[in-house]
Design an enzyme around this catalytic site. Sequence first.
Site, PDB file in Angstrom:
ATOM      1  N   ASP A 137      -8.545  13.189  64.118  1.00 26.22           N
ATOM      2  CA  ASP A 137      -9.989  13.019  63.910  1.00 26.22           C
ATOM      3  C   ASP A 137     -10.565  14.156  63.067  1.00 26.22           C
ATOM      4  O   ASP A 137     -11.590  14.741  63.404  1.00 26.22           O
ATOM      5  CB  ASP A 137     -10.701  12.922  65.268  1.00 26.22           C
ATOM      6  CG  ASP A 137     -12.070  12.272  65.169  1.00 26.22           C
ATOM      7  OD1 ASP A 137     -12.350  11.614  64.141  1.00 26.22           O
ATOM      8  OD2 ASP A 137     -12.867  12.432  66.112  1.00 26.22           O
ATOM      9  N   GLY A 178     -18.948  10.722  72.244  1.00 23.38           N
ATOM     10  CA  GLY A 178     -18.369  10.803  73.577  1.00 23.38           C
ATOM     11  C   GLY A 178     -19.232  11.526  74.596  1.00 23.38           C
ATOM     12  O   GLY A 178     -19.080  11.336  75.794  1.00 23.38           O
ATOM     13  N   GLY A 179     -20.129  12.365  74.136  1.00 20.29           N
ATOM     14  CA  GLY A 179     -20.900  13.134  75.110  1.00 20.29           C
ATOM     15  C   GLY A 179     -21.722  14.217  74.454  1.00 20.29           C
ATOM     16  O   GLY A 179     -22.031  14.131  73.268  1.00 20.29           O
ATOM     17  N   ILE A 180     -22.068  15.241  75.233  1.00 18.50           N
ATOM     18  CA  ILE A 180     -22.925  16.291  74.680  1.00 18.50           C
ATOM     19  C   ILE A 180     -22.218  17.647  74.691  1.00 18.50           C
ATOM     20  O   ILE A 180     -21.285  17.878  75.451  1.00 18.50           O
ATOM     21  CB  ILE A 180     -24.281  16.422  75.416  1.00 18.50           C
ATOM     22  CG1 ILE A 180     -24.085  16.858  76.876  1.00 18.50           C
ATOM     23  CG2 ILE A 180     -25.064  15.133  75.355  1.00 18.50           C
ATOM     24  CD1 ILE A 180     -25.369  17.376  77.492  1.00 18.50           C
TER      25      ILE A 180
HETATM   26  P1  ATP Z   1     -18.021  12.444  67.355  1.00 17.30           P
HETATM   27  O1  ATP Z   1     -18.406  12.370  68.778  1.00 17.30           O
HETATM   28  O2  ATP Z   1     -18.304  11.197  66.603  1.00 17.30           O
HETATM   29  O3  ATP Z   1     -16.617  12.911  67.185  1.00 17.30           O
HETATM   30  P2  ATP Z   1     -19.086  15.079  66.751  1.00 17.30           P
HETATM   31  O4  ATP Z   1     -17.782  15.733  66.411  1.00 17.30           O
HETATM   32  O5  ATP Z   1     -20.291  15.520  65.979  1.00 17.30           O
HETATM   33  O6  ATP Z   1     -18.983  13.510  66.617  1.00 17.30           O
HETATM   34  P3  ATP Z   1     -19.065  16.451  69.266  1.00 17.30           P
HETATM   35  O7  ATP Z   1     -17.655  16.859  69.111  1.00 17.30           O
HETATM   36  O8  ATP Z   1     -19.531  16.027  70.620  1.00 17.30           O
HETATM   37  O9  ATP Z   1     -19.409  15.247  68.302  1.00 17.30           O
HETATM   38  O10 ATP Z   1     -19.954  17.656  68.757  1.00 17.30           O
HETATM   39  C1  ATP Z   1     -21.341  17.531  68.566  1.00 17.30           C
HETATM   40  C2  ATP Z   1     -21.859  18.719  67.770  1.00 17.30           C
HETATM   41  O11 ATP Z   1     -21.871  19.872  68.613  1.00 17.30           O
HETATM   42  C3  ATP Z   1     -21.009  19.116  66.566  1.00 17.30           C
HETATM   43  O12 ATP Z   1     -21.382  18.395  65.429  1.00 17.30           O
HETATM   44  C4  ATP Z   1     -21.306  20.604  66.424  1.00 17.30           C
HETATM   45  O13 ATP Z   1     -22.468  20.782  65.653  1.00 17.30           O
HETATM   46  C5  ATP Z   1     -21.588  21.036  67.862  1.00 17.30           C
HETATM   47  N1  ATP Z   1     -20.420  21.714  68.474  1.00 17.30           N
HETATM   48  C6  ATP Z   1     -19.315  21.132  68.977  1.00 17.30           C
HETATM   49  N2  ATP Z   1     -18.458  22.033  69.479  1.00 17.30           N
HETATM   50  C7  ATP Z   1     -19.043  23.250  69.280  1.00 17.30           C
HETATM   51  C8  ATP Z   1     -18.640  24.624  69.546  1.00 17.30           C
HETATM   52  N3  ATP Z   1     -17.472  24.909  70.129  1.00 17.30           N
HETATM   53  N4  ATP Z   1     -19.485  25.608  69.160  1.00 17.30           N
HETATM   54  C9  ATP Z   1     -20.664  25.308  68.564  1.00 17.30           C
HETATM   55  N5  ATP Z   1     -21.090  24.061  68.292  1.00 17.30           N
HETATM   56  C10 ATP Z   1     -20.293  23.036  68.618  1.00 17.30           C
END
Ligand code: ATP
Length: 272
Positions: free
Chosen positions: A160, A49-51
């Site tokens: 999820d 979904g994003g960064i």
């Molecule tokens: P998807 O988009 O398929 O659900 P995802 O869960 O990996 O995959 P994001 O939720 O965008 O995607 O998170 C990307 C990454 O950023 C995570 O895998 C984690 O390593 C890091 N991350 C997310 N939230 C935090 C946070 N609050 N603190 C530290 N790192 C984080």
Amino acid sequence: MDGDLLVNRDGVRIVSQSEPDAPPPIQPADNQMSLADIDTIKVIGKGNGGIVQLVQHKWTCQFFALKVIQMNIEESARKAIAKELKINQSAQCPHVVLCYQSFYDNGAVSIILEYMDGGSLADFLRKVRTIPEPYLAAITKQVLKGLLYLHHEKHVIHRDMKPSNLLINHRGEVKITDFGVSAIMQSTSGQANTFVGTYNYMSPERISGGKYDYKSDIWSLGLVLMECATGQFPYAPPEQEEGWVNVYELMEAIVEQPPPHLPSDQFSPEFG
Ligand code: ATP
Ligand code: MG
């Protein structure tokens, strides 16, 4: 031994006594944070979904994670999103990642989250390959407390649960994140076939399109734990294939095969 898990740069261990709880992150005095108050440090992760960026609050020097999801939403979807973001922001549980503030601006939803400096369980698993059962028990205890809170206090289904949505910090705390985010994505994408996430951890009843409830999250957690224990996703892809190339075959396997089990000679009967 109370089974609490400690993760730090040296690895992972179980602490013999509960350590005193660290104070909750300080919030800016007026309880409001805007994007103008924060500096970007670096990108820490990318999802579908994003960064996600590590950011620092200009005045308190406190670190946060900023998640930015690009979406062009129609007026009708805004209400649903605002509702989800409100639930996000009101969640107060030591095992759920805190959400401090969220905005919708210029086609993007920005969410300021508690920064979890140990990364995700997915990152951790890539490093250690498998997690021994006693440590998994400690992780599970914390995740279940978080789920209990979401299900029974907030009345939300996470939808999820997966290794990348379980985050760790240096105090050894494990917290659930991205609850409600999948609901936001669903409410904006409309059709089920525009779903872009992973089906790996989705329960059979959800895949079949039937009614599903809180138990769906427990199914997903079960698969996550099995993967942590064995180092492999519990549903093996068809022979000679490296991974699941066809998502429909995977979905069929989840719906039609009996639920997976752990090898009984390597794990406790309770876990298996
Ligand atoms: P998807 O988009 O398929 O659900 P995802 O869960 O990996 O995959 P994001 O939720 O965008 O995607 O998170 C990307 C990454 O950023 C995570 O895998 C984690 O390593 C890091 N991350 C997310 N939230 C935090 C946070 N609050 N603190 C530290 N790192 C984080
Ligand atoms: Mg995520």
